[in-house]
Design an enzyme around this catalytic site. Structure first.
Site, PDB file in Angstrom:
ATOM      1  N   LYS A   1      31.729  53.912  35.726  1.00  0.00           N
ATOM      2  CA  LYS A   1      32.717  53.978  36.826  1.00  0.00           C
ATOM      3  C   LYS A   1      32.292  54.098  38.113  1.00  0.00           C
ATOM      4  CE  LYS A   1      37.195  52.608  37.405  1.00  0.00           C
ATOM      5  NZ  LYS A   1      37.708  51.690  36.436  1.00  0.00           N
TER       6      LYS A   1
ATOM      7  N   GLY B   1      53.780  49.678  41.994  1.00  0.00           N
ATOM      8  CA  GLY B   1      52.619  49.191  42.491  1.00  0.00           C
ATOM      9  C   GLY B   1      52.387  47.809  42.784  1.00  0.00           C
TER      10      GLY B   1
ATOM     11  N   GLY C   1      49.619  46.322  44.272  1.00  0.00           N
ATOM     12  CA  GLY C   1      48.208  45.667  44.604  1.00  0.00           C
ATOM     13  C   GLY C   1      48.091  44.324  43.620  1.00  0.00           C
ATOM     14  N   ASN C   2      46.947  44.050  43.577  1.00  0.00           N
ATOM     15  CA  ASN C   2      46.539  42.910  43.017  1.00  0.00           C
ATOM     16  C   ASN C   2      47.331  43.062  41.317  1.00  0.00           C
ATOM     17  OD1 ASN C   2      44.452  42.044  40.584  1.00  0.00           O
ATOM     18  ND2 ASN C   2      44.051  40.773  42.224  1.00  0.00           N
TER      19      ASN C   2
ATOM     20  N   GLY D   1      49.848  44.673  40.097  1.00  0.00           N
ATOM     21  CA  GLY D   1      51.343  44.700  40.250  1.00  0.00           C
ATOM     22  C   GLY D   1      51.812  43.140  40.468  1.00  0.00           C
TER      23      GLY D   1
HETATM   24  N1  GLU Z   1      38.260  47.977  37.175  1.00  0.00           N
HETATM   25  C1  GLU Z   1      38.600  47.018  35.998  1.00  0.00           C
HETATM   26  C2  GLU Z   1      38.940  48.220  34.760  1.00  0.00           C
HETATM   27  O1  GLU Z   1      39.461  49.531  35.189  1.00  0.00           O
HETATM   28  C3  GLU Z   1      37.817  46.186  35.549  1.00  0.00           C
HETATM   29  C4  GLU Z   1      36.489  46.803  35.272  1.00  0.00           C
HETATM   30  C5  GLU Z   1      35.471  45.491  34.939  1.00  0.00           C
HETATM   31  O2  GLU Z   1      35.826  44.458  35.044  1.00  0.00           O
HETATM   32  O3  GLU Z   1      34.318  45.844  34.500  1.00  0.00           O
HETATM   33  O4  GLU Z   1      39.269  47.927  33.762  1.00  0.00           O
END
Ligand code: GLU
Length: 407
Positions: free
Chosen positions: A96, A208, A210-211, A213
Site C-alpha cells: 500500500k 461516502g 466517492g467513487n 459509494g
Molecule cells: N485500492 C484498492 C484496494 O484497496 C485497489 C487496489 C488495487 O487495485 O491494487 O483494494
C-alpha cells in the site's frame, strides 16, 4: 487501524492453531519506503509505500492521498491487501502507498508534480513482477496515467503493466473505475442469495460518496432494485423522510462525484439534510461503509441499527466494534466486499501482459465469477465453523498464505 488488523490476524491465527512463528510471519512487513515530496515553498509531504508480502505474487495495492495518512495506517492497509488477494485467490501479494495531503488543496499542476515525484522516488521498487500500484482514496486514472508516463520516461518500460487503474486510452481496463462499487453490489447480492433474502425489499444507507459509494449506489438500485434512502459525505447526511412508509429513494444524481459531495439543491419535501454521523444510526436494512477506516468504533458501535454491514472501505469497523457487533449483525468484510477493485486490477494486468483488450461484458463476467465464488467459500466456511464471516474470510486467506509458504 494497525492494532485492529494485528488483533484480528492474531486471534484468527490462534483459533486456527497456528504457531507464534506463523503469526509473526503473517504480520511481518517485507519493506517500508518512507520519503518526502517537496512541492516548493516549504510544502513538504510525507510519502509511503509499504510492501508487506509477495509470497503469492507481486506486491499489489493502491496509493491514497489523504491528510490522515501515516505509517501505521499504510502498514495496516498493506496487511489487508495481502489478506485480500489471498482471500480472493489472486496470484498477487499485498502492499500500500500514500501521501499525507489533501489533494483538494492542490492545483492541477501541483497534483501532477506530486504524482510524478512519487514515482521518481519509488521507480526502482515498482514493476510488473515486483510491485503494481493502483488507485485508492482520492487517486484516479488521471493520476495513475501521470505516474505511468513518469515510470516509462525513467525506466523505458512501456508494457503498461506496472500500474493498474489507468485510463482506457492508456491501457486501462473497461470496468475498472466502477469495479469496487460494482463488486460490493455483487458481494451483497451473493450473500442475499445464499440466505434467501430479496434485495428489492431492502433499504440501504451509504456512507461516502466517492467513487466506491457512487458506483455501489448506482448498481444496487439499477441491478438489484434495492432502495438507497440515505447517503453521506464528509459534512452531512441526506435522508429520505419517512422512508419506511414510501417508496422514494436517492438517485446518484444527488452525488457530485468530482467534488465527493452532496449537491445542495437536492433538498425538497421528500428529503432532509442531517449531521454527518446520522448516516450510521438510521433504521435501514443495510449500512454500507464506503468512506474511510475506523469509522465504527467503541463510541458509536451500539448506535447502528442496520442488521447487515457491508465494509466497502478498508477497515471501517475497528476490532473493538467488530467484537461488540459480531453476534448481532452480519458484517460482510472488507477483504471480500471491496475486492472488486483489485480483481479488475488483476484482469487489467492480464490484458496488458497478453496485449489484449477485453469487452466490458467479459470483465464484468469475470468479476462476478471471482466475487461470487469468494463470498460462497467464506459463507460455507463460516457456517461450518459457526464463526462470523470476517473471521472466516481471514481464516481462508491465512490458510492459503501459509500453504504457499510451505510449498
Ligand atoms: N485500492 C484498492 C484496494 O484497496 C485497489 C487496489 C488495487 O487495485 O491494487 O483494494
Amino acid at each position: 487501524m494497525i492494532l485492529s488488523a494485528k488483533n484480528l490476524v492474531t486471534r484468527v491465527g490462534k483459533d486456527l492453531g497456528l504457531s507464534e512463528d506463523d503469526i509473526e510471519y503473517l504480520l511481518k512487513i517485507d519493506k517500508e519506503h518512507v520519503f518526502e515530496i517537496d512541492l516548493g515553498n516549504g510544502r513538504t509531504h510525507k510519502a509511503y509505500r509499504v510492501q508487506h508480502n509477495n509470497l503469492r505474487g507481486p506486491y499489489k495495492g493502491g496509493i491514497r492521498l489523504h491528510p490522515a495518512v501515516d505509517l501505521d495506517e499504510v502498514r495496516a492497509l498493506s496487511i489487508l491487501m495481502t489478506l485480500k488477494t489471498a482471500a480472493i485467490g489472486l496470484p498477487l501479494g499485498g502492499g500500500k502507498g500514500g501521501v499525507a495531503i489533501d489533494p483538494r488543496d492542490l492545483s492541477e499542476e501541483d497534483l501532477e508534480r506530486l504524482s510524478r515525484a512519487y514515482v521518481e522516488h519509488m521507480h526502482p521498487h515498482i514493476g510488473p513482477d515486483t510491485d503494481i500500484p493502483a488507485p485508492d482514496v482520492n487517486t484516479n486514472a488521471k493520476i495513475i496515467d501521470w505516474m505511468v508516463e513518469e515510470y516509462e520516461n525513467i525506466t523505458g518500460d512501456n508494457s503498461k503493466a506496472s500500474f493498474t487503474g489507468k485510463s482506457i486510452e492508456n491501457g486501462g481496463s473497461l470496468g475498472r473505475e466502477a469495479a469496487t462499487g460494482r463488486g460490493g453490489m455483487l458481494a451483497l447480492a451473493e450473500y442475499l442469495r445464499l440466505v434467501g433474502k430479496d434485495p428489492k425489499e431492502l433499504t440501504i444507507a451509504v456512507q461516502g460518496v466517492g467513487n466506491v459509494g457512487f458506483f455501489f449506489t448506482k448498481y444496487a438500485q439499477e441491478e438489484l432494485g434495492s432502495r438507497v434512502v440515505a447517503i453521506s459525505d464528509s459534512q452531512r447526511t441526506l435522508l429520505v423522510k419517512d422512508f419506511q412508509n414510501n417508496k422514494t429513494f436517492l438517485s446518484v444524481e444527488g452525488f457530485d462525484k468530482s467534488k465527493r459531495g452532496l449537491i445542495d439543491d437536492l433538498a425538497d419535501e421528500h428529503v432532509e439534510f442531517l449531521d454527518r454521523d446520522a448516516i450510521l444510526n438510521q433504521p435501514v436494512d443495510v449500512l454500507v461503509l464506503a468512506a474511510l477506516g475506523d469509522v465504527v468504533v467503541k463510541d458509536n458501535a451500539f448506535d447502528i441499527k442496520a442488521s447487515i454491514i457491508l465494509e466497502l472501505a478498508n477497515g471501517p469497523v475497528d476490532d473493538f466494534a467488530f467484537k461488540a457487533l459480531k453476534d448481532d449483525k452480519v458484517i460482510i468484510p472488507d477483504i471480500i466486499a471491496n475486492s472488486g477493485g483489485v480483481i479488475v486490477s488483476y484482469l487489467e494486468w492480464l490484458q496488458n501482459r497478453a496485449g489484449e483488450k477485453w469487452s466490458a461484458q467479459e470483465v464484468d463476467e469475470n468479476l462476478k465469477i471471482y466475487m461470487s465464488k469468494a463470498v460462497r467459500s467464506m459463507y460455507d466456511y463460516a457456517k461450518q465453523k459457526d464463526i462470523p464471516l470476517k473471521e472466516a474470510a481471514l481464516a481462508l486467506a491465512i490458510t492459503r498464505l501459509l500453504e504457499s509458504r510451505k510449498s
